[in-house]
Design a protein around this motif. Structure first.
Motif, mmCIF file in Angstrom:
data_model
loop_
_atom_site.group_PDB
_atom_site.id
_atom_site.type_symbol
_atom_site.label_atom_id
_atom_site.label_comp_id
_atom_site.label_asym_id
_atom_site.label_seq_id
_atom_site.Cartn_x
_atom_site.Cartn_y
_atom_site.Cartn_z
ATOM 1 N N ARG A 46 0.839 -1.204 0.000
ATOM 2 C CA ARG A 46 0.000 0.000 0.000
ATOM 3 C C ARG A 46 0.875 1.255 0.000
ATOM 4 N NH1 ARG A 46 -3.385 0.237 4.975
ATOM 5 N NH2 ARG A 46 -1.445 1.032 5.799
ATOM 6 N N GLU A 47 1.984 1.222 0.716
ATOM 7 C CA GLU A 47 2.911 2.358 0.713
ATOM 8 C C GLU A 47 3.484 2.593 -0.680
ATOM 9 O OE1 GLU A 47 3.751 4.760 2.841
ATOM 10 O OE2 GLU A 47 2.344 3.975 4.308
ATOM 11 N N VAL A 48 3.746 1.508 -1.409
ATOM 12 C CA VAL A 48 4.225 1.658 -2.783
ATOM 13 C C VAL A 48 3.154 2.371 -3.609
ATOM 14 C CG1 VAL A 48 4.859 0.415 -4.900
ATOM 15 C CG2 VAL A 48 5.768 -0.334 -2.681
ATOM 16 N N ARG A 53 1.183 7.257 -6.430
ATOM 17 C CA ARG A 53 0.138 8.265 -6.601
ATOM 18 C C ARG A 53 0.681 9.662 -6.327
ATOM 19 N NH1 ARG A 53 -3.327 6.184 -3.773
ATOM 20 N NH2 ARG A 53 -4.499 5.149 -5.408
ATOM 21 N N GLU A 54 1.473 9.798 -5.270
ATOM 22 C CA GLU A 54 2.062 11.099 -4.946
ATOM 23 C C GLU A 54 2.975 11.595 -6.067
ATOM 24 O OE1 GLU A 54 2.332 10.351 -0.098
ATOM 25 O OE2 GLU A 54 4.155 10.288 -1.312
ATOM 26 N N LEU A 55 3.851 10.735 -6.528
ATOM 27 C CA LEU A 55 4.826 11.143 -7.541
ATOM 28 C C LEU A 55 4.189 11.438 -8.885
ATOM 29 C CD1 LEU A 55 7.762 8.691 -6.766
ATOM 30 C CD2 LEU A 55 7.669 11.156 -6.316
ATOM 31 N N SER A 56 3.106 10.734 -9.192
ATOM 32 C CA SER A 56 2.465 10.919 -10.497
ATOM 33 C C SER A 56 1.359 11.964 -10.460
ATOM 34 C CB SER A 56 1.903 9.584 -10.996
ATOM 35 O OG SER A 56 0.873 9.119 -10.144
ATOM 36 N N ASP A 57 1.081 12.514 -9.287
ATOM 37 C CA ASP A 57 -0.009 13.487 -9.116
ATOM 38 C C ASP A 57 -1.336 12.941 -9.616
ATOM 39 O OD1 ASP A 57 1.675 15.491 -8.026
ATOM 40 O OD2 ASP A 57 2.314 16.067 -10.042
ATOM 41 N N SER A 58 -1.561 11.657 -9.366
ATOM 42 C CA SER A 58 -2.796 11.012 -9.818
ATOM 43 C C SER A 58 -3.920 11.218 -8.815
ATOM 44 C CB SER A 58 -2.567 9.518 -10.018
ATOM 45 O OG SER A 58 -1.663 9.297 -11.063
ATOM 46 N N GLU A 59 -5.135 11.142 -9.319
ATOM 47 C CA GLU A 59 -6.313 11.264 -8.471
ATOM 48 C C GLU A 59 -6.437 10.053 -7.566
ATOM 49 O OE1 GLU A 59 -9.719 11.822 -10.958
ATOM 50 O OE2 GLU A 59 -8.763 13.413 -12.095
ATOM 51 N N SER A 60 -7.064 10.244 -6.420
ATOM 52 C CA SER A 60 -7.216 9.145 -5.466
ATOM 53 C C SER A 60 -8.126 8.041 -6.000
ATOM 54 C CB SER A 60 -7.743 9.662 -4.120
ATOM 55 O OG SER A 60 -9.001 10.275 -4.291
ATOM 56 N N SER A 61 -8.929 8.357 -7.006
ATOM 57 C CA SER A 61 -9.814 7.334 -7.569
ATOM 58 C C SER A 61 -9.066 6.363 -8.489
ATOM 59 C CB SER A 61 -10.958 7.994 -8.351
ATOM 60 O OG SER A 61 -10.433 8.773 -9.417
ATOM 61 N N SER A 71 0.769 5.548 -14.701
ATOM 62 C CA SER A 71 1.920 6.295 -14.196
ATOM 63 C C SER A 71 3.216 5.937 -14.916
ATOM 64 C CB SER A 71 2.088 6.042 -12.697
ATOM 65 O OG SER A 71 0.943 6.470 -11.997
ATOM 66 N N PHE A 72 3.398 4.652 -15.214
ATOM 67 C CA PHE A 72 4.649 4.188 -15.829
ATOM 68 C C PHE A 72 4.511 3.901 -17.316
ATOM 69 C CE2 PHE A 72 5.321 3.115 -11.348
ATOM 70 C CZ PHE A 72 6.598 3.618 -11.148
ATOM 71 N N ALA A 137 11.754 9.723 -8.216
ATOM 72 C CA ALA A 137 11.434 11.028 -7.639
ATOM 73 C C ALA A 137 12.536 12.041 -7.943
ATOM 74 C CB ALA A 137 11.227 10.902 -6.123
ATOM 75 N N ALA A 138 13.780 11.605 -7.863
ATOM 76 C CA ALA A 138 14.890 12.497 -8.155
ATOM 77 C C ALA A 138 14.873 12.917 -9.630
ATOM 78 C CB ALA A 138 16.215 11.804 -7.814
ATOM 79 N N ARG A 139 14.436 12.024 -10.492
ATOM 80 C CA ARG A 139 14.406 12.312 -11.926
ATOM 81 C C ARG A 139 13.254 13.247 -12.306
ATOM 82 N NH1 ARG A 139 11.431 9.909 -15.462
ATOM 83 N NH2 ARG A 139 11.138 8.010 -14.251
ATOM 84 N N VAL A 140 12.092 13.073 -11.686
ATOM 85 C CA VAL A 140 10.907 13.858 -12.084
ATOM 86 C C VAL A 140 10.783 15.167 -11.287
ATOM 87 C CG1 VAL A 140 9.626 11.850 -12.880
ATOM 88 C CG2 VAL A 140 9.276 12.655 -10.540
ATOM 89 N N ALA A 141 11.646 15.351 -10.296
ATOM 90 C CA ALA A 141 11.561 16.559 -9.449
ATOM 91 C C ALA A 141 11.893 17.812 -10.235
ATOM 92 C CB ALA A 141 12.476 16.432 -8.260
#
Length: 141
Positions: A46-48, A53-61, A71-72, A137-141
């Motif tokens: 679930r943490e993954v 979701r956080e990194l991709s700025d995706s909706e919670s749905s 995302s990938f 995260a380092a790459r997309v920041a």
């Protein structure tokens, strides 16, 4: 005495987790040590999902395998354009497969991890995925 109560398999599986887990997975160790193998494996995966979701700025749905594929996948925020297309697909399938296999089933029904070693390996897989996400995260920041 502990071996008599939990069995050598549980102790050996716990020893597998006697490593520096990703900081976002540290809490799953205590669940595992309490014998809550299903909850530890689920919480780790679930943490993954939460981190993707956080990194991709995706909706919670958007959840589970669909979240990983979007995302990938081609044009996804987390897809690495520097990788060979086959490698990009491999990363997408790695995340989608891990979530589909180890996070989704316990979300919908009781899953019995009778083998503590299997549950510890799921936690370690989540640890690897979180480390890959740190690089992303380092790459997309």
């Amino acid at each position: 005495m502990k071996t008599l109560q939990t069995g050598p398999e549980a102790i050996q599986a716990a020893e597998r987790l006697d490593v520096a887990l990703h900081h976002r997975l540290e809490h799953v160790k205590s669940q595992f040590l309490l014998g809550q193998y299903e909850l530890a494996a689920f919480a780790a995966m679930r943490e993954v999902e939460i981190r993707v979701r956080e990194l991709s700025d995706s909706e919670s749905s958007l959840i589970g395998v669909k979240l990983m594929r979007k995302s990938f996948g081609e044009g996804g925020k987390l897809a690495d354009p520097e990788l060979d297309p086959g490698e990009r697909v491999g990363i997408m399938e790695l995340f989608a497969g891990a979530i589909g296999t180890f996070k989704n089933p316990p979300s919908h029904r009781q899953v019995n991890y009778a083998d503590p070693t299997e549950a510890s390996e799921v936690v370690l897989l989540a640890d690897l995925l979180m480390r890959l996400l740190d690089r992303t995260a380092a790459r997309v920041a």
